[in-house]
Design a protein around this motif. Structure first.
Motif, PDB file in Angstrom:
ATOM      1  N   ARG A 114       0.829  -1.201   0.000  1.00 28.57           N
ATOM      2  CA  ARG A 114       0.000   0.000   0.000  1.00 28.57           C
ATOM      3  C   ARG A 114       0.866   1.254   0.000  1.00 28.57           C
ATOM      4  O   ARG A 114       2.000   1.249   0.490  1.00 28.57           O
TER       5      ARG A 114
ATOM      6  N   SER B 282      -4.620   7.115   0.716  1.00 24.50           N
ATOM      7  CA  SER B 282      -3.966   5.811   0.752  1.00 24.50           C
ATOM      8  C   SER B 282      -4.529   4.948  -0.368  1.00 24.50           C
ATOM      9  O   SER B 282      -5.680   5.107  -0.784  1.00 24.50           O
ATOM     10  N   PHE B 283      -3.712   4.020  -0.831  1.00 19.96           N
ATOM     11  CA  PHE B 283      -4.124   3.114  -1.900  1.00 19.96           C
ATOM     12  C   PHE B 283      -3.633   1.717  -1.558  1.00 19.96           C
ATOM     13  O   PHE B 283      -2.479   1.535  -1.151  1.00 19.96           O
TER      14      PHE B 283
ATOM     15  N   THR C 243      -8.540  -4.048  -4.753  1.00 23.35           N
ATOM     16  CA  THR C 243      -7.930  -2.735  -4.590  1.00 23.35           C
ATOM     17  C   THR C 243      -8.851  -1.867  -3.753  1.00 23.35           C
ATOM     18  O   THR C 243     -10.051  -2.159  -3.589  1.00 23.35           O
TER      19      THR C 243
ATOM     20  N   LEU D 265      -9.069   2.401  -1.726  1.00 18.24           N
ATOM     21  CA  LEU D 265      -8.419   3.685  -1.470  1.00 18.24           C
ATOM     22  C   LEU D 265      -9.138   4.429  -0.372  1.00 18.24           C
ATOM     23  O   LEU D 265     -10.296   4.145  -0.043  1.00 18.24           O
TER      24      LEU D 265
ATOM     25  N   TYR E 139     -13.746   6.271   2.140  1.00 14.24           N
ATOM     26  CA  TYR E 139     -12.987   5.035   1.918  1.00 14.24           C
ATOM     27  C   TYR E 139     -13.868   4.067   1.132  1.00 14.24           C
ATOM     28  O   TYR E 139     -15.068   3.948   1.361  1.00 14.24           O
TER      29      TYR E 139
END
Length: 717
Positions: free
Chosen positions: A390, A397-398, A414, A416, A422
């Motif tokens: 991440r 954030s990813f 996936t 983020l 979120y």
């Protein structure tokens, strides 16, 4: 019979529950209050001052029978029976999990402790050990008849709400090593539950067994059917069941912080501040147990039936008011009881998070169910191992989780986080690229994060405001960020002022002039500030009164002269002052009152000279040729002015003894008189004649007699 068909299809088409909601997001150090549901210890030492979650919804599901192509399945003409891939076995499973996290918040109590309060609504459906090999029999297009040999199975579903309170605190903090722990206590409110278990169950359906328009059902085995009170009522206004209980979560986190000092600031007083807005670990390990607890349904009903019966009319099943009525009308009720407990999906979680840098991480997460899928009235999760790299920052954030899920297999997703939003899925990528997807999930939510602020230095003096005594005014670190003042207003800054509270001149480092020796002369004017002395001598004493001050006098207790630094003169430098030196211009010894001492070598030299003094034959007259020798003797005597000498005359044996005695005395006197005339003090000289009485050689030879005719000059001791 289509009710049974639809029921079985829905059960087997339900989705297999993941053990962790919000896949990928909960590993984020900025997931805030959401993270306490997987490990209560996450509540403290977080990157938040406070965190408020409005709503977050996570749905997971799957099965190990049907595998589908998600993109094709979204089309309207997708046929599960024809287009999906099937994986029948004697023990197929299906599960469903919906997790709604409602209004929740987290805040810090102290530097080392935090509190979180959360609300949560959850539902689980678990169907285990369905014989997938007989499912195709239900929807066989060639005949409406089918035979299902199910054997043993169990199905359980429940929904409940949680009100949880979490307390977490730092347990150990020694620079590189950091441990925190947390405990969550939860009040549980049951929202409804139902379960069915079968033993040696088989179902034979004959489409024409009860007539041309109605089939018949022949069954064998034993069936247990439990449900909360209102489930059998088709027309009712939903009321919260009389069902409640308590639960708990327990967790710990260890962090290895090899660069801990990079995050610590210290001021001049030794006070420290550790940055709260930064992750400090390189490795973080988490271990927790969640969902320990149960819910008691006080009005729940459980019935056990012997279902060995033949040719039960399908019309009776279709027209029955509810499942309970149908079972009671057509089968033997072996036992019945009121009230039962349902159990939470207790699980063990292990989490390892490695930091490559301040923004790039990789997370390993393992979730393990601590309850068997065969345990009745118990929700359980599927075991999972996931690896999720991440990118993480305060506002974004990813994640890219890669997982292996029990009964489902490999999944890739996936997610983020962008400020308050979120969203993500632990399976979206694998679901879109695979034509054999057995499970999928999705989550989304919104919150208000209030992050820990960065350390500030408003005045730019290098001392952070938290430790700065004067945060709005620049000053040196050694004065806690405050500028140096001048408390006594003497023009000397306190950092250079030896007496910061008492005014004094600059030249005395800010201290007032004192009088250390109390002689009435202030130290700044006292040439001898540590020794008392008269004012007229600038405070310096002159002990010996020689006019030379003690500070300059090397002979303080003895009068001397300036040219000898206050000491008496010692012209010849022999350590005997001239006033006591009998030989002030000749280097001597103290024992000899400053005069040199006559050595044996000097004595020998004198006699060597003396024996060469020549006299007229038979007379006492010194020959003129001996004057140079006598002058050499005088030079030696002058070097020892304090010494006394005896001049002694000697003759050979020629002539009478009386004449020889007289001749020896006369010659010695001639030498003495010569020396006196040349300046040798008479008191230093004495004369003695020995005649022929002390020969040095034999008088029998000419050479011997010559050696015996001599004058000696000897030191008088």
């Amino acid at each position: 019979m289509r009710k049974i068909t639809i029921f079985l299809v829905l059960v087997l088409g339900s989705w297999c529950a993941r053990s962790q909601s919000f896949q990928g997001f909960l590993a984020d150090n900025y997931s805030g209050v959401n993270s306490v549901i997987v490990n209560p210890a996450n509540a403290t030492d977080s990157r938040f001052k406070t965190d408020i979650n409005f709503i977050g919804v996570s749905g997971f599901g799957g099965n190990d029978y049907y595998g589908v192509n998600i993109l094709d399945a979204l089309k309207g003409d997708y046929d599960f029976d024809l287009d999906s891939k099937k994986h029948p076995s004697e023990s197929n499973n299906g599960e469903l999990n919906v997790d709604v996290m409602g209004p929740s918040f987290m805040f810090n109590l102290t530097e080392k402790s935090s509190l979180a309060i959360f609300t949560r609504a959850r539902s689980f459906v678990n169907v285990n050990d369905i014989n997938g090999n007989t499912i195709d029999e239900i929807d066989n297009d060639e005949t409406d008849d089918f035979m299902v040999n199910e054997g043993d199975f169990n199905a359980f579903g429940q929904a409940w709400g949680e009100l949880g309170i979490t307390y977490a605190r730092v347990l150990f903090n020694e620079e590189e090593h950091f441990v925190k722990g947390g405990l969550t206590l939860k009040y549980l409110q049951g929202g409804g539950s139902a379960y069915a278990t079968g033993k040696n169950v088989s179902v034979l359906y004959d489409a024409d067994g009860a007539g041309p328009d109605s089939g018949s059902i022949t069954t064998t085995g034993q069936l247990t059917y439990g449900r909360y009170a209102e489930l059998d009522n088709d027309n009712y206004d939903y009321e919260i069941p009389k069902a409640s209980g308590f639960g708990a979560d327990l967790g710990f986190v260890y962090e290895w912080r090899p660069h801990y000092n990079d995050y610590v600031s210290t001021n001049a007083q030794g006070e420290t501040y550790v940055r709260k807005d930064k992750n400090k670990y390189q490795l973080k390990l988490g271990l927790s147990i969640t969902d320990i607890g149960a819910i008691k349904y006080k009005e729940g009903q459980e019935d056990v039936y012997d279902i060995n019966a033949a040719n039960v009319s399908e019309d009776d099943f279709d027209n029955a008011d509810d499942v309970s009525s149908f079972l009671n009308d057509h089968y033997n009720n072996i036992s019945s009881k009121t009230g039962y407990k349902t159990y939470l999906p207790t699980a063990l979680h292990f989490n390892a998070d490695w930091s490559f840098s301040s923004k790039f991480y990789v997370n390993l997460n393992t979730d393990l169910s601590l309850v068997s899928k065969d345990k009745l009235n118990t929700s359980h999760v599927s075991n999972i191992v996931s690896l999720a790299p991440r990118f993480e920052s305060k506002w974004f954030s990813f994640y890219l989780p890669l997982s292996v899920v029990q009964n489902i297999g490999f999944q890739m997703g996936t997610g983020l986080r962008a400020g308050p939003l979120y969203i993500g899925s632990g399976s979206v990528i694998s679901a879109l690229i695979s034509d054999d997807t057995k499970g999928a999930d999705v989550y989304a939510g919104i919150k208000i994060p209030v992050y820990q602020g960065k350390t500030k230095d408003k005045d730019g003096d290098g001392v952070i405001d938290k430790l700065d005594g004067c945060p709005k005014e620049a000053g040196p670190a050694e004065n806690n960020g405050c500028p140096w003042g001048d408390a006594d207003a003497d023009g000397v800054l306190d950092n250079e002022d030896n007496c910061p509270d008492v005014a004094g001149p600059v030249e005395n480092n800010g201290c007032p002039w004192g009088d250390a020796d109390a002689d009435g002369v202030l130290d700044n004017e006292d040439d001898c500030p540590d020794v008392a002395g008269p004012v007229e001598q600038q405070g310096c004493p002159d002990t010996d009164g020689d006019g030379i001050l003690d500070k300059d006098d090397k002979c303080v207790d003895e009068p001397g002269v300036p040219e000898n630094n206050g000491c008496p003169l010692d012209t010849d430098g022999d350590g005997v002052y001239d006033k006591d030196d009998n030989c002030p211009e000749n280097f001597g010894t103290v024992a000899n009152n400053g005069c040199p001492e006559v050595t044996e070598a000097v004595q020998k030299a004198l006699n060597n000279y003396a024996k060469t003094i020549l006299f007229e034959t038979g007379k006492t007259t010194i020959k003129s040729a001996s004057e140079s020798v006598l002058n050499d003797i005088i030079a030696i005597l002058n070097e020892y002015p304090n010494a006394k000498f005896s001049i002694e005359g000697h003759t050979d044996s020629v002539g009478s003894e009386a004449n020889n005695m007289k001749l020896s005395e006369g010659r010695a006197s001639s030498v003495m008189n010569y020396l006196i005339e040349k300046g040798i003090a008479s008191g230093r000289l004495s004369v003695k004649g020995f005649g022929e009485s002390m020969p040095k050689d034999s008088n029998a030879t000419k050479e011997g007699r010559a050696n015996n005719r001599r004058v000696e000059i000897n030191l008088v001791k």
